[in-house]
Write an enzyme that holds these catalytic residues in place. Structure first.
Site, PDB file in Angstrom:
ATOM      1  N   ALA A  26      32.321  22.996  51.184  1.00 55.75           N
ATOM      2  CA  ALA A  26      32.989  23.838  50.180  1.00 55.75           C
ATOM      3  C   ALA A  26      33.240  25.247  50.712  1.00 55.75           C
ATOM      4  CB  ALA A  26      32.149  23.885  48.898  1.00 55.75           C
ATOM      5  N   LYS A  45      22.304  31.179  55.438  1.00 57.22           N
ATOM      6  CA  LYS A  45      20.914  31.276  55.870  1.00 57.22           C
ATOM      7  C   LYS A  45      20.732  30.258  57.001  1.00 57.22           C
ATOM      8  CE  LYS A  45      18.828  28.194  52.365  1.00 57.22           C
ATOM      9  NZ  LYS A  45      17.861  28.096  51.261  1.00 57.22           N
ATOM     10  N   ALA A  56      25.972  14.097  55.457  1.00 59.16           N
ATOM     11  CA  ALA A  56      26.590  13.078  54.599  1.00 59.16           C
ATOM     12  C   ALA A  56      26.960  11.850  55.428  1.00 59.16           C
ATOM     13  CB  ALA A  56      27.815  13.650  53.900  1.00 59.16           C
ATOM     14  N   GLY A  59      30.551   8.481  53.154  1.00 59.42           N
ATOM     15  CA  GLY A  59      31.950   8.788  53.330  1.00 59.42           C
ATOM     16  C   GLY A  59      32.529   9.633  52.232  1.00 59.42           C
ATOM     17  N   GLU A 123      31.751   1.229  47.657  1.00 57.87           N
ATOM     18  CA  GLU A 123      30.422   1.696  47.243  1.00 57.87           C
ATOM     19  C   GLU A 123      30.260   1.430  45.753  1.00 57.87           C
ATOM     20  OE1 GLU A 123      29.777   5.756  48.495  1.00 57.87           O
ATOM     21  OE2 GLU A 123      29.462   5.161  50.574  1.00 57.87           O
ATOM     22  N   ASP A 219      19.104  28.202  45.793  1.00 59.56           N
ATOM     23  CA  ASP A 219      19.218  29.673  45.763  1.00 59.56           C
ATOM     24  C   ASP A 219      20.412  30.148  44.945  1.00 59.56           C
ATOM     25  OD1 ASP A 219      17.176  29.508  47.605  1.00 59.56           O
ATOM     26  OD2 ASP A 219      18.452  29.923  49.338  1.00 59.56           O
ATOM     27  N   HIS A 240      18.874   8.978  44.581  1.00 63.27           N
ATOM     28  CA  HIS A 240      19.473   7.926  45.412  1.00 63.27           C
ATOM     29  C   HIS A 240      18.485   6.775  45.482  1.00 63.27           C
ATOM     30  CE1 HIS A 240      21.475   5.839  48.655  1.00 63.27           C
ATOM     31  NE2 HIS A 240      22.492   6.681  48.559  1.00 63.27           N
ATOM     32  N   ARG A 286      24.508   3.827  40.532  1.00 61.02           N
ATOM     33  CA  ARG A 286      23.358   4.364  41.257  1.00 61.02           C
ATOM     34  C   ARG A 286      22.125   4.555  40.368  1.00 61.02           C
ATOM     35  NH1 ARG A 286      24.835   9.028  45.518  1.00 61.02           N
ATOM     36  NH2 ARG A 286      25.694   7.288  46.666  1.00 61.02           N
ATOM     37  N   HIS A 347      18.582  13.374  45.101  1.00 59.68           N
ATOM     38  CA  HIS A 347      19.699  13.377  46.046  1.00 59.68           C
ATOM     39  C   HIS A 347      20.769  14.405  45.714  1.00 59.68           C
ATOM     40  CE1 HIS A 347      22.434  11.717  48.992  1.00 59.68           C
ATOM     41  NE2 HIS A 347      23.320  11.377  48.085  1.00 59.68           N
ATOM     42  N   GLU A 371      28.363  21.720  45.534  1.00 60.15           N
ATOM     43  CA  GLU A 371      27.218  21.235  44.742  1.00 60.15           C
ATOM     44  C   GLU A 371      26.582  22.330  43.886  1.00 60.15           C
ATOM     45  OE1 GLU A 371      24.681  18.568  46.892  1.00 60.15           O
ATOM     46  OE2 GLU A 371      23.168  18.552  45.292  1.00 60.15           O
ATOM     47  N   ARG A 382      27.128  11.187  39.122  1.00 57.25           N
ATOM     48  CA  ARG A 382      28.212  11.325  40.097  1.00 57.25           C
ATOM     49  C   ARG A 382      28.574   9.973  40.702  1.00 57.25           C
ATOM     50  NH1 ARG A 382      28.176  12.352  45.934  1.00 57.25           N
ATOM     51  NH2 ARG A 382      25.984  11.852  45.729  1.00 57.25           N
ATOM     52  N   SER A 387      31.511  13.849  46.228  1.00 53.73           N
ATOM     53  CA  SER A 387      31.197  15.285  46.353  1.00 53.73           C
ATOM     54  C   SER A 387      31.786  15.935  47.605  1.00 53.73           C
ATOM     55  CB  SER A 387      29.701  15.549  46.248  1.00 53.73           C
ATOM     56  OG  SER A 387      28.987  14.627  46.978  1.00 53.73           O
ATOM     57  N   LEU A 388      31.953  15.191  48.678  1.00 56.17           N
ATOM     58  CA  LEU A 388      32.637  15.807  49.832  1.00 56.17           C
ATOM     59  C   LEU A 388      34.065  16.168  49.415  1.00 56.17           C
ATOM     60  CD1 LEU A 388      31.397  13.522  52.759  1.00 56.17           C
ATOM     61  CD2 LEU A 388      30.726  15.891  52.316  1.00 56.17           C
TER      62      LEU A 388
HETATM   63  P1  FAD Z   1      26.047  22.354  51.526  1.00 58.89           P
HETATM   64  O1  FAD Z   1      26.759  21.477  52.457  1.00 58.89           O
HETATM   65  O2  FAD Z   1      24.661  21.981  51.166  1.00 58.89           O
HETATM   66  O3  FAD Z   1      26.016  23.816  52.165  1.00 58.89           O
HETATM   67  C1  FAD Z   1      25.259  24.855  51.580  1.00 58.89           C
HETATM   68  C2  FAD Z   1      25.325  26.080  52.477  1.00 58.89           C
HETATM   69  O4  FAD Z   1      24.807  27.210  51.781  1.00 58.89           O
HETATM   70  C3  FAD Z   1      24.494  25.968  53.751  1.00 58.89           C
HETATM   71  O5  FAD Z   1      25.229  26.544  54.801  1.00 58.89           O
HETATM   72  C4  FAD Z   1      23.256  26.815  53.442  1.00 58.89           C
HETATM   73  O6  FAD Z   1      22.647  27.359  54.580  1.00 58.89           O
HETATM   74  C5  FAD Z   1      23.899  27.923  52.611  1.00 58.89           C
HETATM   75  N1  FAD Z   1      22.954  28.637  51.745  1.00 58.89           N
HETATM   76  C6  FAD Z   1      22.162  28.131  50.769  1.00 58.89           C
HETATM   77  N2  FAD Z   1      21.421  29.115  50.215  1.00 58.89           N
HETATM   78  C7  FAD Z   1      21.761  30.264  50.841  1.00 58.89           C
HETATM   79  C8  FAD Z   1      21.333  31.616  50.732  1.00 58.89           C
HETATM   80  N3  FAD Z   1      20.380  32.018  49.858  1.00 58.89           N
HETATM   81  N4  FAD Z   1      21.894  32.543  51.547  1.00 58.89           N
HETATM   82  C9  FAD Z   1      22.836  32.186  52.465  1.00 58.89           C
HETATM   83  N5  FAD Z   1      23.254  30.912  52.629  1.00 58.89           N
HETATM   84  C10 FAD Z   1      22.734  29.974  51.822  1.00 58.89           C
HETATM   85  N6  FAD Z   1      28.440  13.192  49.404  1.00 58.89           N
HETATM   86  C11 FAD Z   1      29.548  12.445  49.605  1.00 58.89           C
HETATM   87  O7  FAD Z   1      30.588  12.687  48.983  1.00 58.89           O
HETATM   88  N7  FAD Z   1      29.528  11.436  50.511  1.00 58.89           N
HETATM   89  C12 FAD Z   1      28.434  11.114  51.247  1.00 58.89           C
HETATM   90  O8  FAD Z   1      28.462  10.204  52.053  1.00 58.89           O
HETATM   91  C13 FAD Z   1      27.257  11.881  51.031  1.00 58.89           C
HETATM   92  N8  FAD Z   1      26.129  11.608  51.738  1.00 58.89           N
HETATM   93  C14 FAD Z   1      25.067  12.444  51.615  1.00 58.89           C
HETATM   94  C15 FAD Z   1      23.961  12.243  52.431  1.00 58.89           C
HETATM   95  C16 FAD Z   1      22.879  13.110  52.382  1.00 58.89           C
HETATM   96  C17 FAD Z   1      21.702  12.892  53.268  1.00 58.89           C
HETATM   97  C18 FAD Z   1      22.908  14.193  51.470  1.00 58.89           C
HETATM   98  C19 FAD Z   1      21.756  15.149  51.392  1.00 58.89           C
HETATM   99  C20 FAD Z   1      24.001  14.395  50.640  1.00 58.89           C
HETATM  100  C21 FAD Z   1      25.081  13.516  50.707  1.00 58.89           C
HETATM  101  N9  FAD Z   1      26.203  13.703  49.906  1.00 58.89           N
HETATM  102  C22 FAD Z   1      27.316  12.939  50.109  1.00 58.89           C
HETATM  103  C23 FAD Z   1      26.304  14.874  49.034  1.00 58.89           C
HETATM  104  C24 FAD Z   1      27.109  15.960  49.760  1.00 58.89           C
HETATM  105  O9  FAD Z   1      26.802  15.937  51.118  1.00 58.89           O
HETATM  106  C25 FAD Z   1      26.839  17.352  49.217  1.00 58.89           C
HETATM  107  O10 FAD Z   1      26.885  17.368  47.827  1.00 58.89           O
HETATM  108  C26 FAD Z   1      27.884  18.318  49.745  1.00 58.89           C
HETATM  109  O11 FAD Z   1      27.993  18.204  51.135  1.00 58.89           O
HETATM  110  C27 FAD Z   1      27.526  19.736  49.365  1.00 58.89           C
HETATM  111  O12 FAD Z   1      28.396  20.596  50.037  1.00 58.89           O
HETATM  112  P2  FAD Z   1      28.350  22.145  49.759  1.00 58.89           P
HETATM  113  O13 FAD Z   1      29.346  22.785  50.653  1.00 58.89           O
HETATM  114  O14 FAD Z   1      28.430  22.407  48.327  1.00 58.89           O
HETATM  115  O15 FAD Z   1      26.846  22.582  50.182  1.00 58.89           O
HETATM  116  C1  SIN Z   2      25.451   7.448  50.618  1.00 57.58           C
HETATM  117  O1  SIN Z   2      25.945   7.318  51.736  1.00 57.58           O
HETATM  118  O2  SIN Z   2      24.840   6.566  50.024  1.00 57.58           O
HETATM  119  C2  SIN Z   2      25.569   8.762  49.957  1.00 57.58           C
HETATM  120  C3  SIN Z   2      26.874   8.860  49.317  1.00 57.58           C
HETATM  121  C4  SIN Z   2      26.868   9.942  48.306  1.00 57.58           C
HETATM  122  O3  SIN Z   2      25.826  10.470  47.965  1.00 57.58           O
HETATM  123  O4  SIN Z   2      27.957  10.253  47.810  1.00 57.58           O
END
Ligand code: FAD
Ligand code: SIN
Length: 558
Positions: A26, A45, A56, A59, A123, A219, A240, A286, A347, A371, A382, A387-388
């Site tokens: 994001a 951070k 992730a 997909g 899925e 945070d 999950h 899920r 998750h 997120e 969800r 979410s990607l």
């Molecule tokens: P994030 O990618 O979590 O990035 C957060 C950023 O904020 C990081 O850089 C962190 O360092 C920074 N940050 C946080 N707090 C602070 C602070 N106080 N000061 C400065 N920086 C800070 N979703 C899907 O759609 N498909 C998938 O296949 C999938 N698989 C997943 C597998 C795993 C193991 C996990 C954990 C999640 C998965 N998800 C998946 C969910 C998805 O990955 C996340 O919801 C999404 O990537 C969140 O993206 P984001 O940019 O919001 O936050």
């Molecule tokens: C997974 O690969 O099962 C995670 C997918 C998701 O959380 O969207």
């Protein structure tokens, strides 16, 4: 109160029009969009690659295949959300998603193909094959790599890694920057900016078992709440169903895509059980699968069930799930030959900082995406792999809205100093508090909740929240403080919702529909909205105790 001297040299060096906090999908997509409109400071951070996005696996869901349609993607998403999605937000997601993915492909993203065509996987709760993946199970890594490379080409984006955002600066009701801690030197300084975009990800670390990386400490939600922004639907935590369960391993995720390819769940007696719980078997939604596993674990007095892929060809499993195969091998499990011990893990947080479809929060000058935000896309549950896509679509939209906000004429604060709330402290027994909190949330605010478990959790969390209402020096102590506040919000909202909906399951109430089950829970910390001059409160030297206000009805800003 005395004023702490401002670090104006550092401030000037990092002056920016837009502050983007977080370098996951994001934040990266937002920064790229903003790079055409002014100076962007990308703050993160730890290392910039450390995010949930990077891990992730399964997909990214997108209606791009010949058999698919945005209308079907919309219906599947809304069905998964149990009546609590905002349809206009879901429409934006599914309609703009294909363009965002095509754009990413244009920037170099390589999604897996079969016979020259994109390979769309299936899925749970998707009625079409619509999940694009990269390198089998490394989708997030590929997306982050491409976005990072694209962002690094933009000269107007500057990077500040290993800088922890402590607090948002709010001046006369408008967000005007952030208070930041340099993790290596320990110095704190205020970064003024004309708009702030929060992309700090989720809060899985508040639970003892989570698939999330250590950085997911909530945070952004905690600081937005302290700054006066509204949080929504915090009770909806997605568990999950299948994380690796070994005494020696963290709960490493075993992608839902494994079940999409035919993987089966068995209890410790070796029996397949999902067909007893749902007609879709292992591909049920899920929350249904996670609770079915929970029931089987209770019935067999076991700490896990098994995920079985031994009936699939070994070469297919190795090729399709290379990261999962090699990681499990590291823990001495050859998944092509042995059943994998799994149990549910926290998750994803469906709730977060409430935004409209443009990413604007209730606090002017503050935008949120990914997120950390509650955009209305996920409702009570969800849909996997949405979410990607949400990060890309709403990251871009929040950037456009921030640009328009700035075009309306906000100026940079000339100089900002931190209001001194007394000496910065060390949180005694911080590790112990962190661990007790995680266990409390797992036991009392987890997959299965009751009024009694929630009431006792809220009482304990209130005590802990009072104990952490002080200014702390280190990143780890500040993270524990944020975890306590976010956990408290989750528990309060869960107690308010006296009904089972989607991912929120109350064992003490019947499944019968009650009036009001489609209302959203809204949390707002009304005591702390503005600072009347160019100073920042760090949320600790506060004169007023934060109060959690629960609104039983609709959001006031609807
Ligand atoms: P994030 O990618 O979590 O990035 C957060 C950023 O904020 C990081 O850089 C962190 O360092 C920074 N940050 C946080 N707090 C602070 C602070 N106080 N000061 C400065 N920086 C800070 N979703 C899907 O759609 N498909 C998938 O296949 C999938 N698989 C997943 C597998 C795993 C193991 C996990 C954990 C999640 C998965 N998800 C998946 C969910 C998805 O990955 C996340 O919801 C999404 O990537 C969140 O993206 P984001 O940019 O919001 O936050
Ligand atoms: C997974 O690969 O099962 C995670 C997918 C998701 O959380 O969207």
């Amino acid at each position: 109160m005395t004023m702490r001297a401002s670090s104006s040299k550092t401030q000037r060096a990092h002056e920016a029009d837009f502050l983007v906090i977080g370098s996951g999908v994001a934040g990266l997509r937002a920064a790229i969009e903003l790079s055409r409109s002014g100076r962007v400071l990308m703050l993160t951070k730890g290392h910039s690659l450390e995010s949930s996005s990077s891990y992730a696996q399964g997909g990214v869901a997108v209606a791009l295949s010949e058999e698919d349609d945005v209308g079907v993607h919309l219906t599947d998403t809304i069905n998964a959300g149990h009546g609590l999605c905002r349809p206009e937000a879901v429409r934006v997601l599914v309609e703009e998603g294909p363009e965002r993915i095509q754009e990413l492909i244009g920037w170099g993203a390589r999604f897996d193909k079969v016979g020259g065509k994109f390979a769309f996987a299936k899925e749970a709760a998707h009625s079409r094959n619509r999940i694009l993946r990269a390198r089998g199970d490394a989708t997030g890594n590929e997306m982050v790599k491409v976005l990072m490379a694209r962002a690094h080409r933009e000269r107007s984006i500057r990077w500040l890694e290993h800088h922890f955002t402590v607090e948002l600066v709010v001046v006369d009701g408008v967000c005007r920057g952030a208070l930041v801690l340099d993790e290596s030197s320990g110095t704190r300084f205020v970064l003024p900016s004309r708009a702030v975009l929060l992309a700090t990800g989720g809060a899985g670390q508040v639970y003892a078992r989570t698939t999330n990386p250590p950085s997911a400490t909530g945070d952004g939600m905690a600081m937005a709440y302290r700054a006066g922004a509204t949080l929504e639907d915090m009770e909806f935590v997605q568990f999950h169903p299948t994380a690796l369960y070994l005494p020696s391993s963290p709960p490493f995720l075993l992608s839902e895509a494994i079940r999409g390819e035919g993987g089966q769940l068995r209890n410790i007696k070796g029996e397949r059980f999902m067909e007893r719980y749902h007609p879709a078997g292992a591909l049920a939604p899920r929350d249904v699968v996670a609770r079915a596993i929970w029931s089987e674990m209770a019935a067999t007095r076991a700490r896990h069930v098994y995920l079985d892929v031994t009936h699939l060809s070994a070469s297919f499993v190795k090729r399709r799930f290379p990261t999962i195969y090699t990681t499990c091998l590291r823990y001495d499990i050859d998944i092509t030959e042995e059943w994998i011990p799994v149990s549910p893990s926290a998750h994803y947080l469906m709730g977060g900082v409430r935004t409209d479809t443009s990413g604007a929060t209730s606090l002017p000058g503050l935008f949120a995406a990914g997120e950390v935000a509650c955009s209305g896309v996920h409702g009570a549950n969800r849909l996997a792999s949405n979410s990607l896509l949400e990060g890309l679509v709403f990251g871009q939209r929040a950037a456009v809205a921030a640009r328009e906000f700035v075009a309306g004429g906000t100026r940079l604060l000339p100089s900002v100093r931190e209001l001194d709330g007394g000496p910065l402290e060390v949180l005694e027994d911080s590790d112990k508090l962190r661990s007790s909190l995680r266990r409390l949330m797992w036991g009392k605010v987890g997959l299965v909740r009751t009024g009694d478990s929630l009431t006792s959790a809220v009482a304990q969390l209130s005590r802990w929240e009072r104990a952490v209402s002080r200014p702390f020096r280190s990143r780890t102590d500040l993270e524990v403080k944020n975890m306590v506040q976010v956990a408290h919000c989750i528990a309060e909202a869960a107690l308010w919702r006296e009904d089972s909906v989607g991912a929120h399951y109350r064992a003490d109430v019947s499944r019968k529909k009650r009036a009001g089950r489609t209302q959203h829970s809204i949390l707002s910390n009304q005591g702390l909205i503005t600072v009347g001059n160019a100073t920042v409160r760090d949320g600790v030297g506060l004169t007023k105790e934060p109060t959690v206000r629960r609104f039983g009805a609709r959001s006031p800003n609807r």
